[in-house]
Design a protein around this motif. Structure first.
Motif, PDB file in Angstrom:
ATOM      1  N   ASP A   1       0.832  -1.203   0.000  1.00 60.43           N
ATOM      2  CA  ASP A   1       0.000   0.000   0.000  1.00 60.43           C
ATOM      3  C   ASP A   1       0.870   1.259   0.000  1.00 60.43           C
ATOM      4  O   ASP A   1       0.623   2.207  -0.764  1.00 60.43           O
ATOM      5  CB  ASP A   1      -0.901   0.012   1.231  1.00 60.43           C
ATOM      6  N   MET A   2       1.884   1.272   0.846  1.00 61.88           N
ATOM      7  CA  MET A   2       2.768   2.424   0.897  1.00 61.88           C
ATOM      8  C   MET A   2       3.584   2.553  -0.386  1.00 61.88           C
ATOM      9  O   MET A   2       3.931   3.667  -0.802  1.00 61.88           O
ATOM     10  CB  MET A   2       3.705   2.315   2.099  1.00 61.88           C
ATOM     11  N   ALA A   3       3.877   1.431  -1.040  1.00 64.27           N
ATOM     12  CA  ALA A   3       4.567   1.500  -2.329  1.00 64.27           C
ATOM     13  C   ALA A   3       3.682   2.177  -3.371  1.00 64.27           C
ATOM     14  O   ALA A   3       4.167   2.978  -4.187  1.00 64.27           O
ATOM     15  CB  ALA A   3       4.956   0.099  -2.787  1.00 64.27           C
TER      16      ALA A   3
ATOM     17  N   ARG B   1      12.440   1.307  -1.392  1.00 59.67           N
ATOM     18  CA  ARG B   1      12.318   2.499  -0.567  1.00 59.67           C
ATOM     19  C   ARG B   1      11.091   2.440   0.330  1.00 59.67           C
ATOM     20  O   ARG B   1      11.130   2.903   1.487  1.00 59.67           O
ATOM     21  CB  ARG B   1      12.267   3.730  -1.469  1.00 59.67           C
ATOM     22  N   SER B   2      10.011   1.860  -0.158  1.00 58.89           N
ATOM     23  CA  SER B   2       8.803   1.720   0.658  1.00 58.89           C
ATOM     24  C   SER B   2       9.027   0.731   1.790  1.00 58.89           C
ATOM     25  O   SER B   2       8.465   0.896   2.879  1.00 58.89           O
ATOM     26  CB  SER B   2       7.627   1.272  -0.209  1.00 58.89           C
ATOM     27  N   PHE B   3       9.833  -0.298   1.546  1.00 57.80           N
ATOM     28  CA  PHE B   3      10.140  -1.256   2.612  1.00 57.80           C
ATOM     29  C   PHE B   3      10.922  -0.567   3.735  1.00 57.80           C
ATOM     30  O   PHE B   3      10.631  -0.781   4.923  1.00 57.80           O
ATOM     31  CB  PHE B   3      10.940  -2.425   2.054  1.00 57.80           C
ATOM     32  N   ARG B   4      11.894   0.260   3.358  1.00 57.77           N
ATOM     33  CA  ARG B   4      12.652   0.993   4.381  1.00 57.77           C
ATOM     34  C   ARG B   4      11.752   1.973   5.125  1.00 57.77           C
ATOM     35  O   ARG B   4      11.858   2.132   6.350  1.00 57.77           O
ATOM     36  CB  ARG B   4      13.833   1.715   3.745  1.00 57.77           C
ATOM     37  N   LEU B   5      10.864   2.636   4.394  1.00 61.42           N
ATOM     38  CA  LEU B   5       9.949   3.586   5.017  1.00 61.42           C
ATOM     39  C   LEU B   5       8.993   2.881   5.973  1.00 61.42           C
ATOM     40  O   LEU B   5       8.774   3.339   7.106  1.00 61.42           O
ATOM     41  CB  LEU B   5       9.163   4.324   3.929  1.00 61.42           C
TER      42      LEU B   5
ATOM     43  N   PHE C   1       7.216   1.412  11.394  1.00 63.51           N
ATOM     44  CA  PHE C   1       6.254   0.305  11.453  1.00 63.51           C
ATOM     45  C   PHE C   1       5.218   0.498  12.553  1.00 63.51           C
ATOM     46  O   PHE C   1       4.038   0.194  12.358  1.00 63.51           O
ATOM     47  CB  PHE C   1       6.999  -1.020  11.660  1.00 63.51           C
ATOM     48  N   GLY C   2       5.638   0.981  13.709  1.00 60.04           N
ATOM     49  CA  GLY C   2       4.716   1.106  14.830  1.00 60.04           C
ATOM     50  C   GLY C   2       3.527   1.991  14.513  1.00 60.04           C
ATOM     51  O   GLY C   2       2.368   1.597  14.673  1.00 60.04           O
ATOM     52  N   SER C   3       3.795   3.212  14.051  1.00 61.32           N
ATOM     53  CA  SER C   3       2.711   4.155  13.774  1.00 61.32           C
ATOM     54  C   SER C   3       1.882   3.710  12.573  1.00 61.32           C
ATOM     55  O   SER C   3       0.651   3.822  12.593  1.00 61.32           O
ATOM     56  CB  SER C   3       3.285   5.549  13.531  1.00 61.32           C
ATOM     57  N   LEU C   4       2.538   3.197  11.535  1.00 61.22           N
ATOM     58  CA  LEU C   4       1.802   2.773  10.345  1.00 61.22           C
ATOM     59  C   LEU C   4       0.921   1.562  10.628  1.00 61.22           C
ATOM     60  O   LEU C   4      -0.252   1.539  10.231  1.00 61.22           O
ATOM     61  CB  LEU C   4       2.781   2.456   9.212  1.00 61.22           C
ATOM     62  N   PHE C   5       1.472   0.557  11.302  1.00 57.95           N
ATOM     63  CA  PHE C   5       0.676  -0.647  11.539  1.00 57.95           C
ATOM     64  C   PHE C   5      -0.467  -0.366  12.509  1.00 57.95           C
ATOM     65  O   PHE C   5      -1.563  -0.911  12.345  1.00 57.95           O
ATOM     66  CB  PHE C   5       1.564  -1.763  12.089  1.00 57.95           C
TER      67      PHE C   5
ATOM     68  N   VAL D   1       6.339  12.457   5.373  1.00 53.93           N
ATOM     69  CA  VAL D   1       7.381  12.394   4.342  1.00 53.93           C
ATOM     70  C   VAL D   1       7.420  13.686   3.536  1.00 53.93           C
ATOM     71  O   VAL D   1       8.463  14.338   3.434  1.00 53.93           O
ATOM     72  CB  VAL D   1       7.162  11.184   3.412  1.00 53.93           C
ATOM     73  N   VAL D   2       6.287  14.073   2.974  1.00 55.24           N
ATOM     74  CA  VAL D   2       6.258  15.280   2.149  1.00 55.24           C
ATOM     75  C   VAL D   2       6.538  16.513   2.998  1.00 55.24           C
ATOM     76  O   VAL D   2       7.349  17.369   2.622  1.00 55.24           O
ATOM     77  CB  VAL D   2       4.902  15.402   1.435  1.00 55.24           C
ATOM     78  N   ALA D   3       5.878  16.605   4.152  1.00 55.51           N
ATOM     79  CA  ALA D   3       6.095  17.768   5.019  1.00 55.51           C
ATOM     80  C   ALA D   3       7.521  17.806   5.560  1.00 55.51           C
ATOM     81  O   ALA D   3       8.124  18.876   5.681  1.00 55.51           O
ATOM     82  CB  ALA D   3       5.090  17.753   6.171  1.00 55.51           C
TER      83      ALA D   3
END
Length: 312
Positions: free
Chosen positions: A190-192, A210-214, A219-223, A285-287
């Motif tokens: 999804d992030m990719a 790059r999405s895997f590293r991100l 991971f904590g906040s995203l998951f 990321v963008v900000a």
């Protein structure tokens, strides 16, 4: 926690603002489901219309009657699988095609025109198709290992040499672990997709890396963001199934409405996940990239010219 709640609220606002996407998904799913189940419905009607045992299914659900029904050669349940698979494939292509337009809509603060929406759909369709192929390659060994573990736990269940509940605990642990791993893989891809759209990347291998590293570094906040919406989706499904078991068989219209509401909730929560991922990427990321100060350096002086030489 407050930041995540703000992301969820903003994502819900964007989904509600562009709710036409949800209704299109619901309508197409309903049409495909009706077309794929109609041949089986006709065959079932030919077998059960004059059967007294059909009341056991109309006024409730009898497992023995259902097993006997699907084993009837006139029902031809095996052919229903090919009919359903065709509808699933069409809906998959439809959803994959619209993904670019959906993410572009959630990325923008203004409503996209129809031409802009479908332009984004066409631009990113092949990129997302390649990501889907990569995801299929990644989840194939996971499903294979899960199948083998479930088969092993099944053999332990019927093997009375060990503790009585060992096989059941192994089966539950396998299902929970498989669900967790599949959720992680889905979050990664999804992030990719989000990164490919925001950064306009064309090489999907680089996007995946790059999405895997991100994803792994956050991971904590995203998951936790992803899991909270998934929990609500499963809670709505369980509530719908509970209501369905309480509805009398004579109220077929109400039973149908419950299932459609559950489907609408399931689709809505999935779109809520996608919007949350877009909002998270914008804020983290963008900000962050925009906040990096740009250091201006003095220009390097070049060789002297005739005009710059002192005159005598």
């Amino acid at each position: 926690m407050a930041e995540q709640s703000g992301i969820l609220r903003e994502a819900a606002r964007r989904v509600w603002k562009s709710q036409r996407i949800l209704w299109w998904f619901f309508f197409v799913n309903l049409v495909l489901a009706s077309l794929s189940t109609r041949p089986l419905s006709i065959r079932l009607a030919q077998v059960t219309d004059h059967s007294l045992q059909s009341q056991r299914l109309v006024q409730g659900f009898d497992l023995g009657t259902y097993s006997e029904l699907i084993s009837n050669p006139d029902v031809a349940r095996g052919s229903a699988m090919s009919e359903s698979n065709s509808a699933i494939f069409i809906f998959l292509i439809f959803a994959l095609f619209l993904t670019g337009g959906i993410l572009a809509t959630y990325l923008s603060d203004f409503k996209l025109a129809t031409s802009q929406f479908f332009e984004a759909c066409g631009t990113f369709f092949w990129r997302y198709a390649r990501l889907f192929i990569f995801m299929a390659i990644v989840i194939s060994p996971i499903l294979f290992v899960s199948y083998e573990l479930l088969a092993w736990s099944g053999r332990v269940i019927f093997d009375h040499g060990g503790p009585e509940k060992t096989g059941y605990w192994m089966c539950l642990a396998t299902l929970l672990l498989t669900t967790f791993v599949m959720m992680c893989v889905r979050l990664w891809f999804d992030m990719a997709q989000v990164r490919a759209l925001v950064e306009d990347e064309r090489v999907m291998r680089h996007t995946l890396a790059r999405s895997f590293r991100l994803t792994s570094s956050n991971f904590g906040s995203l998951f936790w963001l992803y899991f909270r919406i998934s929990f609500l989706a499963w809670l709505g499904l369980l509530l719908g199934m509970w209501l369905w078991t309480r509805i009398s068989g004579q109220r077929s219209g109400l039973s149908f409405s419950v299932f459609e509401i559950v489907l609408l909730w399931w689709l809505g929560t999935r779109l809520w996940q996608r919007a949350s991922e877009v909002v998270w990427y914008q804020r983290h990321v963008v900000a962050a990239a925009a906040a990096v100060p740009v250091v201006e350096t003095a220009p390097v002086p070049g060789p002297p010219t005739a005009d710059s030489l002192p005159t005598t």
